[in-house]
Design a protein around this motif. Structure first.
Motif, PDB file in Angstrom:
ATOM      1  N   GLY A   1      -0.430  18.499   2.090  1.00  0.00           N
ATOM      2  CA  GLY A   1       0.842  17.905   2.451  1.00  0.00           C
ATOM      3  C   GLY A   1       0.729  16.692   3.350  1.00  0.00           C
ATOM      4  N   GLU A   2      -0.471  16.269   3.635  1.00  0.00           N
ATOM      5  CA  GLU A   2      -0.653  15.075   4.457  1.00  0.00           C
ATOM      6  C   GLU A   2      -0.531  13.834   3.585  1.00  0.00           C
ATOM      7  N   GLN A   3      -0.224  12.742   4.221  1.00  0.00           N
ATOM      8  CA  GLN A   3      -0.120  11.506   3.470  1.00  0.00           C
ATOM      9  C   GLN A   3      -1.478  10.844   3.347  1.00  0.00           C
ATOM     10  N   VAL A   4      -1.736  10.406   2.124  1.00  0.00           N
ATOM     11  CA  VAL A   4      -2.964   9.665   1.884  1.00  0.00           C
ATOM     12  C   VAL A   4      -2.638   8.490   0.976  1.00  0.00           C
ATOM     13  N   SER A   5      -3.486   7.525   0.969  1.00  0.00           N
ATOM     14  CA  SER A   5      -3.289   6.381   0.096  1.00  0.00           C
ATOM     15  C   SER A   5      -3.274   6.823  -1.354  1.00  0.00           C
ATOM     16  N   GLU A   6      -2.408   6.214  -2.125  1.00  0.00           N
ATOM     17  CA  GLU A   6      -2.366   6.572  -3.544  1.00  0.00           C
ATOM     18  C   GLU A   6      -3.664   6.202  -4.241  1.00  0.00           C
ATOM     19  N   LYS A   7      -4.417   5.362  -3.592  1.00  0.00           N
ATOM     20  CA  LYS A   7      -5.672   4.954  -4.204  1.00  0.00           C
ATOM     21  C   LYS A   7      -6.841   5.812  -3.752  1.00  0.00           C
ATOM     22  N   ALA A   8      -6.573   6.681  -2.829  1.00  0.00           N
ATOM     23  CA  ALA A   8      -7.651   7.532  -2.336  1.00  0.00           C
ATOM     24  C   ALA A   8      -8.109   8.451  -3.452  1.00  0.00           C
TER      25      ALA A   8
ATOM     26  N   GLY B   1      -9.857  17.030   1.772  1.00  0.00           N
ATOM     27  CA  GLY B   1     -10.964  16.827   0.852  1.00  0.00           C
ATOM     28  C   GLY B   1     -10.645  17.146  -0.591  1.00  0.00           C
ATOM     29  N   ALA B   2      -9.392  17.466  -0.889  1.00  0.00           N
ATOM     30  CA  ALA B   2      -9.034  17.765  -2.272  1.00  0.00           C
ATOM     31  C   ALA B   2      -9.182  16.527  -3.137  1.00  0.00           C
ATOM     32  N   ILE B   3      -9.656  16.722  -4.336  1.00  0.00           N
ATOM     33  CA  ILE B   3      -9.795  15.606  -5.261  1.00  0.00           C
ATOM     34  C   ILE B   3      -8.422  15.216  -5.786  1.00  0.00           C
ATOM     35  N   LEU B   4      -8.062  13.967  -5.592  1.00  0.00           N
ATOM     36  CA  LEU B   4      -6.759  13.495  -6.053  1.00  0.00           C
ATOM     37  C   LEU B   4      -6.891  12.734  -7.355  1.00  0.00           C
ATOM     38  N   ILE B   5      -7.890  11.900  -7.438  1.00  0.00           N
ATOM     39  CA  ILE B   5      -8.127  11.153  -8.669  1.00  0.00           C
ATOM     40  C   ILE B   5      -9.538  11.480  -9.140  1.00  0.00           C
ATOM     41  N   PRO B   6      -9.643  12.368 -10.085  1.00  0.00           N
ATOM     42  CA  PRO B   6     -10.967  12.708 -10.585  1.00  0.00           C
ATOM     43  C   PRO B   6     -11.624  11.467 -11.145  1.00  0.00           C
ATOM     44  N   GLU B   7     -12.811  11.244 -10.760  1.00  0.00           N
ATOM     45  CA  GLU B   7     -13.503  10.084 -11.284  1.00  0.00           C
ATOM     46  C   GLU B   7     -13.770  10.279 -12.756  1.00  0.00           C
ATOM     47  N   GLU B   8     -13.404   9.260 -13.496  1.00  0.00           N
ATOM     48  CA  GLU B   8     -13.571   9.395 -14.927  1.00  0.00           C
ATOM     49  C   GLU B   8     -14.967   8.991 -15.326  1.00  0.00           C
ATOM     50  N   LYS B   9     -15.845   9.871 -15.093  1.00  0.00           N
ATOM     51  CA  LYS B   9     -17.218   9.613 -15.513  1.00  0.00           C
ATOM     52  C   LYS B   9     -17.318   9.878 -16.996  1.00  0.00           C
ATOM     53  N   LYS B  10     -17.942   8.954 -17.639  1.00  0.00           N
ATOM     54  CA  LYS B  10     -18.188   9.173 -19.055  1.00  0.00           C
ATOM     55  C   LYS B  10     -19.531   9.863 -19.210  1.00  0.00           C
ATOM     56  N   HIS B  11     -19.619  10.575 -20.262  1.00  0.00           N
ATOM     57  CA  HIS B  11     -20.886  11.220 -20.548  1.00  0.00           C
ATOM     58  C   HIS B  11     -21.345  10.835 -21.939  1.00  0.00           C
ATOM     59  N   CYS B  12     -22.605  10.685 -22.065  1.00  0.00           N
ATOM     60  CA  CYS B  12     -23.180  10.349 -23.352  1.00  0.00           C
ATOM     61  C   CYS B  12     -22.857  11.450 -24.357  1.00  0.00           C
TER      62      CYS B  12
ATOM     63  N   MET C   1       0.858  -1.201   0.000  1.00  0.00           N
ATOM     64  CA  MET C   1       0.000   0.000   0.000  1.00  0.00           C
ATOM     65  C   MET C   1       0.887   1.242   0.000  1.00  0.00           C
ATOM     66  N   ALA C   2       0.804   1.986  -1.032  1.00  0.00           N
ATOM     67  CA  ALA C   2       1.679   3.147  -1.143  1.00  0.00           C
ATOM     68  C   ALA C   2       0.958   4.406  -0.699  1.00  0.00           C
ATOM     69  N   MET C   3       1.743   5.293  -0.205  1.00  0.00           N
ATOM     70  CA  MET C   3       1.169   6.558   0.231  1.00  0.00           C
ATOM     71  C   MET C   3       1.689   7.672  -0.668  1.00  0.00           C
ATOM     72  N   ILE C   4       0.850   8.619  -0.885  1.00  0.00           N
ATOM     73  CA  ILE C   4       1.291   9.805  -1.608  1.00  0.00           C
ATOM     74  C   ILE C   4       1.040  11.019  -0.728  1.00  0.00           C
ATOM     75  N   VAL C   5       1.600  12.110  -1.139  1.00  0.00           N
ATOM     76  CA  VAL C   5       1.409  13.324  -0.362  1.00  0.00           C
ATOM     77  C   VAL C   5       0.386  14.193  -1.064  1.00  0.00           C
ATOM     78  N   CYS C   6      -0.588  14.590  -0.334  1.00  0.00           N
ATOM     79  CA  CYS C   6      -1.605  15.461  -0.900  1.00  0.00           C
ATOM     80  C   CYS C   6      -0.981  16.792  -1.309  1.00  0.00           C
ATOM     81  N   PRO C   7      -1.177  17.192  -2.560  1.00  0.00           N
ATOM     82  CA  PRO C   7      -0.596  18.452  -3.026  1.00  0.00           C
ATOM     83  C   PRO C   7      -1.236  19.665  -2.370  1.00  0.00           C
ATOM     84  N   HIS C   8      -2.344  19.448  -1.751  1.00  0.00           N
ATOM     85  CA  HIS C   8      -3.051  20.581  -1.147  1.00  0.00           C
ATOM     86  C   HIS C   8      -2.630  20.834   0.287  1.00  0.00           C
TER      87      HIS C   8
END
Ligand SMILES: [Zn+2]
Ligand SMILES: [Zn+2]
Length: 85
Positions: A10-17, A24-35, A1-8
Motif C-alpha cells: 500500500g505504499e506509493q512507488v514510482s509507476e516505473k519502479a 520488495g514486491a515485483i511490480l513490473i516483471p522483467e520481460e526476459k526472453k528465452h531462447c 512522474m506518476a506514483m502508483i500504490v503497491c498492491p502488497h
C-alpha cells in the motif's frame, strides 16, 4: 512522474519502479526472453541466442489477443483428460 500504490504494502512507488522499494514486491516483471531452442536467457535487443545461435525474432510482438500462457497449471486438466479416456 506518476506514483502508483503497491498492491502488497500500500505504499506509493514510482509507476516505473520494477519492484516496490518498501516491500520488495515485483511490480513490473522483467520481460526476459528465452531462447526457444535451449531456453537460455536473452537480453533485450538480442537477435540470436548467445548460447545456441537460434535466431530470436518473433518471440516478442505476439502478445495480447491470445490468452495468457498458463505456466505450470496443467495438473488439473491432465486429470480431466484421464477421466475422459
Ligand atoms: Zn510494497
Ligand atoms: Zn539457444
Amino acid at each position: 512522474m506518476a506514483m502508483i500504490v503497491c498492491p502488497h504494502c500500500g505504499e506509493q512507488v514510482s509507476e516505473k519502479a520494477k519492484k516496490c522499494v518498501h516491500c520488495g514486491a515485483i511490480l513490473i516483471p522483467e520481460e526476459k526472453k528465452h531462447c526457444t531452442e535451449c531456453g537460455a536467457e536473452l537480453e533485450e535487443g538480442m537477435t540470436e541466442c548467445p548460447n545456441c545461435g537460434c535466431p530470436v525474432d518473433d518471440i516478442l510482438g505476439q502478445e495480447t489477443d491470445e490468452k495468457p500462457q498458463k505456466v505450470e497449471a496443467t495438473g488439473v486438466k491432465v486429470g480431466i483428460m484421464q477421466c475422459l479416456a
